[in-house]
Design a protein around this motif. Structure first.
Motif, PDB file in Angstrom:
ATOM      1  N   GLU A 106     -11.135 -17.553  -2.383  1.00  0.00           N
ATOM      2  CA  GLU A 106     -11.394 -16.120  -2.243  1.00  0.00           C
ATOM      3  C   GLU A 106     -10.076 -15.365  -2.326  1.00  0.00           C
ATOM      4  N   GLU A 126      -9.667  -1.719  -4.978  1.00  0.00           N
ATOM      5  CA  GLU A 126      -8.969  -2.236  -6.151  1.00  0.00           C
ATOM      6  C   GLU A 126      -7.781  -1.330  -6.463  1.00  0.00           C
ATOM      7  N   GLY A 176     -15.603  -2.510  -5.721  1.00  0.00           N
ATOM      8  CA  GLY A 176     -16.531  -3.615  -5.959  1.00  0.00           C
ATOM      9  C   GLY A 176     -17.486  -3.421  -7.115  1.00  0.00           C
ATOM     10  N   TYR A 191     -15.226 -14.715 -11.520  1.00  0.00           N
ATOM     11  CA  TYR A 191     -16.073 -13.521 -11.665  1.00  0.00           C
ATOM     12  C   TYR A 191     -16.612 -13.346 -13.085  1.00  0.00           C
ATOM     13  N   GLU A 204     -14.775  -8.783 -13.223  1.00  0.00           N
ATOM     14  CA  GLU A 204     -13.741  -8.254 -12.338  1.00  0.00           C
ATOM     15  C   GLU A 204     -13.087  -6.997 -12.929  1.00  0.00           C
ATOM     16  N   HIS A 245      -8.849  -6.147  -7.348  1.00  0.00           N
ATOM     17  CA  HIS A 245      -8.955  -6.424  -5.921  1.00  0.00           C
ATOM     18  C   HIS A 245      -7.825  -7.324  -5.420  1.00  0.00           C
ATOM     19  N   LYS A 285     -14.695 -14.500   3.565  1.00  0.00           N
ATOM     20  CA  LYS A 285     -14.186 -13.767   2.408  1.00  0.00           C
ATOM     21  C   LYS A 285     -13.232 -12.639   2.796  1.00  0.00           C
ATOM     22  N   ASN A 286     -13.667 -11.385   2.732  1.00  0.00           N
ATOM     23  CA  ASN A 286     -12.749 -10.276   2.990  1.00  0.00           C
ATOM     24  C   ASN A 286     -12.784  -9.789   4.425  1.00  0.00           C
ATOM     25  N   ALA A 315     -16.104  -8.476  -5.794  1.00  0.00           N
ATOM     26  CA  ALA A 315     -15.249  -7.998  -4.697  1.00  0.00           C
ATOM     27  C   ALA A 315     -16.105  -7.128  -3.759  1.00  0.00           C
ATOM     28  N   ASP A 334     -20.126  -7.523   1.210  1.00  0.00           N
ATOM     29  CA  ASP A 334     -19.192  -8.485   0.617  1.00  0.00           C
ATOM     30  C   ASP A 334     -19.893  -9.806   0.312  1.00  0.00           C
TER      31      ASP A 334
END
Lengths: 369, 369, 369, 369
Positions: free
Chosen positions: A225, B16, C68, B113, B117, B124, B2-3, C77, C27
């Motif tokens: 990730e 981003e 995202g 992705y 992406e 990101h 993840k985030n 993302a 997410d």
């Protein structure tokens, strides 16, 4: 989550050095993974002390899988692996229970647990708990091999003696050699020098650390990730869980401090249909995500804190300065035993990330019963 | 996750490089933490590019806190901090969108992705997202200071030039000096040599990395967990989330590989009522848990991958070899900007561990309204 | 995890009723999910107050996706959706800020947040925060539809008036009818009676609750976990997150208390190659795991606590008994607005469980750009 | 997290009905909680089958705590409790292994685990696994009592027979009576009618469910989270983990559907220095957070799916319709055994939320050894 780790599969650890049993629960696995008990025994044997370079406390590690396995395959339910503690000499520890052994967790445990901790042999902090980690993750190591993902670790450095580098042209041979080796060094000469150093340290009542280097081949690009669950974050989290690990670096790691960008970047090129890099300064990871090249990292292992030389310390209950001379059975080095623990935790992280990316059933070796 | 990161408090990151806004959500904080917007601005200024040693893309970082703050204090509800992206030149990237920049995440992102992406400026993956990290964690940095917990990071090495060590007899002075310094080096001579090296690398179209060293003073003993949530595991997890960090070591770290146990152990002694150690080879952590001494660790920072020298790479959509000459605005080094990110993520981990140990309200600066 | 929910995908919520902006971060989504902004607007419109049966505070809900999403598709993302608060009248609340409104969170918030909470309009507890939930989950609702998984909720009961049951022979028609309906009732006569009841309650300065019934069709068998992450556990966790939900039951739910096993079991039979049941007392879930039949559950919605009748309560700062007469703009019922929130959170849980089972990319509507 | 639950403390469950051992790992507990093994045995005895109203499979439940307990107190390390399976008759199940028992998880398990599941006695889905839950949580039940937090559950309804309500004026007496009762009913007459119904159902080869009502007194106001970790979310998540629970409601629950706001709100008033409510329609929870009044909720328990009447079902491997007549040992009702499981999981959630709010050491009964 304290003693539980993992996002998609999870590992829960319990036990103390001198309790009746220790163990681990491995959950979230695919059903239909073949269980090879001999391989589990083999992996445990790589962790077991051996001869002059190890402690005299040798355990049979008679593991049993009490759940999650049925007729030779994983069921998908949590696997609990239990290993009895057999060769314990708890009385060795009662004399020194109030003395904080330098480099050990005695003092920090007493800060955290207010004296309720089981002090015998390091209690829950003992390296003994890596046995169930190795046993549980052996299931993952063999499942990953079925998917052509291979992991190996060697002792890259020990007290100034260096092993040769991985040979990337014959990497499967190197990996295979390490998977059988009792003492994980690729260069026989380096091995004998390292062993001599350990024996010498033992004779001085002292101990040694070193550096382990790990390679993972076969992980496809696109795993990991971007931010908090980067491949490096997850692997380092796992590595620093292992007692005595005090540093983790990927690719050129700390070497980057004296490099230029033009030396540090790995140029891409086509190799048939595949995108590859010729160099691997970044250790197979860009932006936290695998690029399909081997994942390469190193772990610093500190010298075993149990030494026989007299040390200054404190009596924690009397709050006074004392000197401490350890007795009992201790390892002059644990790096050769630690490497299979590094392999095991690496297998865990790789399996966890693959399960997240490709779904629960990804690691199954059989589709349907 | 993840985030999102953290056990007791959590940080969620979004945005981003060339989107309209980027931001972070910081949740689980105590109510009653005083918000000092000037300090947030100050921390952001330490991250901002400056002069000849940085990129020409300078942003105002006009953050706004859209939730979780009321009448100057945290409410206990999640704080969302948003920063608009202003100085973007997205057209710079459209030409090279199919070319995998070496050392960047372009290729790994496309593996993960499948081409969906946002490729502009790293999307990101961009270091731009460290701005909301710094803004959000500034709240924690000041709350920790109220509890007499101080964090500071300096550039310990850059391309062979070394800063002096922390002076443990005057550590608060060192920390204060760094907290104001635009370029975080303790030795003025080293600073000017390092800046020269960066300017030189820029003139060559190249870039540099280095090594950051961080100290945390004031954390009581007994914080952290024995296995998977050791202090080292949590801090390294956070550090490897920061772009360009490729190594993390605690205390003597990789230096342990050539040491003996008798050199590596930190002897305890009484200092009045307190247990202390004279040396700090273990970086303030034993068995994964703080021992009350300063937490000390170093991070390897790789050279910025954006260099102006021509590089070999692939066109990802055409699957063919190409050469790439980057244009646009890039940093010849980011290490001086990264240090406040390291401080910020360190503050996050320390606050997270303290919240778990002492409960939600621990970090409040005011008890009751 | 407080304001973050989900195992494989996650939803993080932030904002207050009278803050500048509210929002959510979604997410872990697959890249390549088509974004239909009109559908998001449609879902938000179902939540918006309407006419005589709702509050006069109507908001445009001008959402924006700040991350995202790129060129019409999810990137993989995190997606941050932000909605400005526009039609706020904060002064309405300053007079009553120390008076604990019965049935509201004012008193419990003051216990938890010691007076630092934003008291205006319920602050972070406000139903207003369901707007970003609906906006974010609309992405999932449409992605699930692409996979032939449909979710619908109707008002099964309101103050003694009952809607007809779902017609399982024409379930897609029922679902389609509900997806467009402003007031989600299948039987037109029941609808007009229910609306009359709401208008009547409003005229009395009172409010009403009711019961929502939800169906999910198209989820394959074998989704969910045996113990702590059972389908019922995950769905109920999500439902009880929605303000005013005070009960959740699956299949015959509380009706089971007066049934026998022979009436409660759903017999299996073959329907061609598929295993089906004729009855669905268990609501599509056996042992916590889907059996391929429709998932069916009901949620109890309590009457809106904001009523205009005079109530007894306390002044929290003066610690004395007072009477309270609410003014401002309030809903006499929120059940018709809550149903799209129920659909949204249901979509979240289903998408989360599918992502765990089948991997990250499962919900992608496009494979490759 | 599949078989692990909890935010601040965690419970991990493993085992199968006919495996060698089953167990649970309870982690994150304070050190210094006194362990009362007799009380654990007592709690297990409340779960054990008894006489004519239960199965003939009676187990000794000889639990052992293999870790985390030292010299009579918790150490702060994970506690693993193991219970051997003794009275298993696995051959009972081999005949019917391909027949999906209606109401059971046989079919859903085969969808999820592709035939690798341990089918004997429900395998990992078996109610047998509630034994380690009860044993582990007994530690929490007694630790909570030390903090004056009491939990009790009674059978509120069984097949049309209702127990009396809790007497809030003598609630401690009611709680004490239930804590000793083998069959948890407050009204002796109702008890004997309920038992008669169970015996009658057994004689018909049928089974019964019912409704359990739980009260928790002593939890301070301000515990819980506003959205996803509301008290209701966490408790319902835990309750729906218990086999056979198909509904959960708080306070007036589904009764709210036919109430007005003026009837549903609980007015606050001062009781000396304390804020209280006279009614408790909201079950002690407003906005997801405790208000200091008793937490009150009810669980619907479906009739035991194992009945002796002939049923229609399918042979899962032959994919054909068959009739099934169960043999073996089964419970005609499990509600009287389930109530201690409900108490146990409730204790877990309460302890988990308190640990988050007040820190790790909150539940310790002793401060320092």
């Amino acid at each position: 989550m304290k003693n539980t780790f993992g996002n998609n599969i999870s590992l829960t650890l319990f036990g103390e050095s001198h309790g009746s049993e220790i163990g681990a629960v491995l959950d979230g696995l695919a059903p239909g993974i073949k269980i090879d008990e001999d391989f589990i025994r083999h992996q445990l044997s790589l962790r077991r002390p051996s001869g002059a370079i190890s402690t005299a406390r040798v355990e049979e590690d008679n593991f049993r899988m009490v759940s999650g396995v049925f007729e030779g395959y994983t069921t998908g339910a949590p696997i609990c692996i239990i290993i009895p503690n057999e060769n314990t000499k708890s009385q060795d520890y009662s004399k020194t229970k109030d003395l904080a052994r330098p480099g050990h967790a005695d003092y920090t445990a007493s800060c955290k647990y207010h004296g309720f901790e089981d002090y015998r042999g390091g209690g829950h902090f003992s390296g003994r708990l890596t046995a169930p980690i190795v046993a549980a993750c052996a299931i993952l190591v063999s499942a990953l091999r079925e998917k052509r993902i291979f992991i190996a670790t060697h002792i890259a450095e020990l007290y100034g003696t260096f092993d040769r580098k991985f040979d990337h042209n014959r990497i499967i041979e190197d990996i295979n050699a390490l998977s059988c080796a009792e003492f994980a060094v690729l260069d026989k000469e380096a091995e004998s020098k390292m062993k001599d150093e350990i024996v010498k340290a033992r004779s001085e009542g002292d101990s040694l650390g070193g550096e382990l280097e790990t390679i993972v081949v076969g992980v496809p690009g696109g795993v990991g990730e971007p931010w908090f669950d980067s491949v490096e974050s997850m692997i380092s989290h796992a590595m620093f869980s292992i007692p005595a690990i005090k540093g983790v670096e990927f690719g050129d790691g700390f070497g980057f401090a004296a490099m230029k960008g033009s030396e540090a970047n790995d140029s891409f090129r086509m190799d048939g249909d595949r995108v590859v890099t010729d160099t691997n300064h970044n250790g197979g990871v860009n932006g936290g995500i695998t690029n399909g090249m081997p994942i390469l990292f190193r772990c610093a292992v500190k010298p075993t804190p149990s030494i026989f030389k007299q040390q200054n310390t404190v009596n924690m209950s009397k709050k006074e300065n004392v000197t401490l001379s350890l007795e009992g059975r201790h390892d002059p080095a644990i790096i050769h035993r630690a490497r299979v623990v590094v392999d095991s935790m690496t297998a865990f992280v790789i399996a966890d990330m693959l399960a997240g990316r490709y779904g629960t059933d990804f690691l199954a070796t059989e589709d349907k019963k």
